[in-house]
Design a protein around this motif. Sequence first.
Motif, PDB file in Angstrom:
ATOM      1  N   LEU A 188      10.266  18.827 -33.695  1.00 29.27           N
ATOM      2  CA  LEU A 188       9.440  19.728 -32.993  1.00 29.27           C
ATOM      3  C   LEU A 188       8.233  19.325 -32.925  1.00 29.27           C
ATOM      4  CD1 LEU A 188       9.655  22.891 -32.485  1.00 29.27           C
ATOM      5  CD2 LEU A 188       9.107  23.447 -34.783  1.00 29.27           C
ATOM      6  N   GLY A 189       7.705  18.332 -33.599  1.00 31.50           N
ATOM      7  CA  GLY A 189       6.151  17.919 -33.297  1.00 31.50           C
ATOM      8  C   GLY A 189       6.507  17.009 -32.012  1.00 31.50           C
ATOM      9  N   LEU A 190       7.200  16.297 -31.949  1.00 32.35           N
ATOM     10  CA  LEU A 190       7.299  15.321 -30.786  1.00 32.35           C
ATOM     11  C   LEU A 190       7.642  16.182 -29.515  1.00 32.35           C
ATOM     12  CD1 LEU A 190       7.583  12.660 -29.409  1.00 32.35           C
ATOM     13  CD2 LEU A 190       9.766  12.301 -30.373  1.00 32.35           C
ATOM     14  N   LEU A 191       8.439  17.201 -29.628  1.00 33.28           N
ATOM     15  CA  LEU A 191       8.705  18.150 -28.526  1.00 33.28           C
ATOM     16  C   LEU A 191       7.399  18.927 -28.111  1.00 33.28           C
ATOM     17  CD1 LEU A 191      11.433  20.605 -28.041  1.00 33.28           C
ATOM     18  CD2 LEU A 191       9.140  21.539 -28.034  1.00 33.28           C
ATOM     19  N   ARG A 192       6.729  19.243 -28.981  1.00 35.27           N
ATOM     20  CA  ARG A 192       5.166  19.972 -28.668  1.00 35.27           C
ATOM     21  C   ARG A 192       4.351  18.887 -28.040  1.00 35.27           C
ATOM     22  NH1 ARG A 192       5.051  23.239 -34.167  1.00 35.27           N
ATOM     23  NH2 ARG A 192       5.953  25.283 -33.277  1.00 35.27           N
ATOM     24  N   SER A 193       4.392  17.619 -28.664  1.00 34.24           N
ATOM     25  CA  SER A 193       3.363  16.622 -28.209  1.00 34.24           C
ATOM     26  C   SER A 193       4.027  16.158 -26.662  1.00 34.24           C
ATOM     27  CB  SER A 193       3.526  15.527 -29.082  1.00 34.24           C
ATOM     28  OG  SER A 193       3.141  14.406 -28.281  1.00 34.24           O
ATOM     29  N   PRO A 209      11.746  25.994 -31.039  1.00 33.29           N
ATOM     30  CA  PRO A 209      11.166  26.069 -29.787  1.00 33.29           C
ATOM     31  C   PRO A 209      12.069  27.157 -28.808  1.00 33.29           C
ATOM     32  CG  PRO A 209      12.915  24.433 -29.821  1.00 33.29           C
ATOM     33  CD  PRO A 209      12.957  24.957 -31.056  1.00 33.29           C
ATOM     34  N   ASP A 210      11.245  27.537 -27.701  1.00 32.30           N
ATOM     35  CA  ASP A 210      11.712  28.389 -26.802  1.00 32.30           C
ATOM     36  C   ASP A 210      12.886  27.585 -25.970  1.00 32.30           C
ATOM     37  OD1 ASP A 210      12.039  29.492 -24.373  1.00 32.30           O
ATOM     38  OD2 ASP A 210       9.969  30.590 -24.546  1.00 32.30           O
TER      39      ASP A 210
END
Lengths: 86, 245
Positions: free
Chosen positions: B231-236, B17-18
């Motif tokens: 990462l998936g949970l972060l995007r969600s 992520p950024d």
Amino acid sequence: MDIDEAVRDLVRSRAPLARAQTELADDLRLGPGGLGMDSIALVELLLDCEQRFGFRPGSWRPGELLEGPPLTVGRLAAHVRAVTGS
Amino acid sequence: MAGALGSIRNRLSRRWPDPQEIRTLFPALPRSEAARTAWRIAALEARNRLLVECIRREVLPLVEAPEAFATLRPPLLLGTFHVGAIHALGPALEKLPGPVLALRQGRLYAAEPPVEVVSTEGDEQSRAAVFLRALAHLQAGGFVVTALDVVPGDGLTAPCLGRTLELARGPFALARLAGVPIVPLTARWQQGRVKVALDEALTSSGETELAAAAARWLESYLLESPGELGLGLLRSLLSSRPDPR
């Protein structure tokens, strides 16, 4: 009240789409493409049947109903009739 | 090695992520710490990708189960989130003192008894069959393990890190119908091994309240260890609407 009508009452109590319908046809699907019940509502309906009709232990096998073709109002009622011997 | 490469890629690209995305969820983090958290999340993602590939080839990681496993008494629902080394939990489940039914989307590997893995993929009726089986498993005195943050159908929402976390309704309905608590279960990388941990049981009679308790637990876990966020949970979380409160 006969079994068919009692099963339909339980369906109406769990499926909002069924409440507006006076007749629930035998071939009406409970899930997608019919009354749109989700997985949890389907299980709760089967548990309602268990509680309402008080089946003999071991005679009610709801898993078999779910593993077959799409569950319909008629299939559920027929299964309950078969298990209760009505 | 995979973790180091993931971290380096993140340092060079400042993406996935950024650091700014990290600060959206963790505004109290200074910029430098947000950058380090981004490296850790990128490293975790790379390590987990390799881990999944290894598990598919039946090469299982070294997993350390907590001693507290032996004290658990079923029926019990163990709930996971997509944080840390979640995919490595399988081998640890074999150490639970009772039969285990693990629910996951798709099969990753063939478990050995007393663990059985069942896929939740399929239509509503197939998922109802899995749900019913999990309920019967709990009623028979077993453990059920399931992720709380994968939402195949209509979910529940609860505030988490200033956003709206979407949770699967199934585990909370299962806990309600079986009358069991949900015990949070995590796995994190530690010097090449995976360390599994349990936390205090979450209890509530209502699904919504239990989901809110689970979201609060996740928030607290991530505030303490932001680098464990998948990462998936972060995007969600980033794509969800901000929590209005």
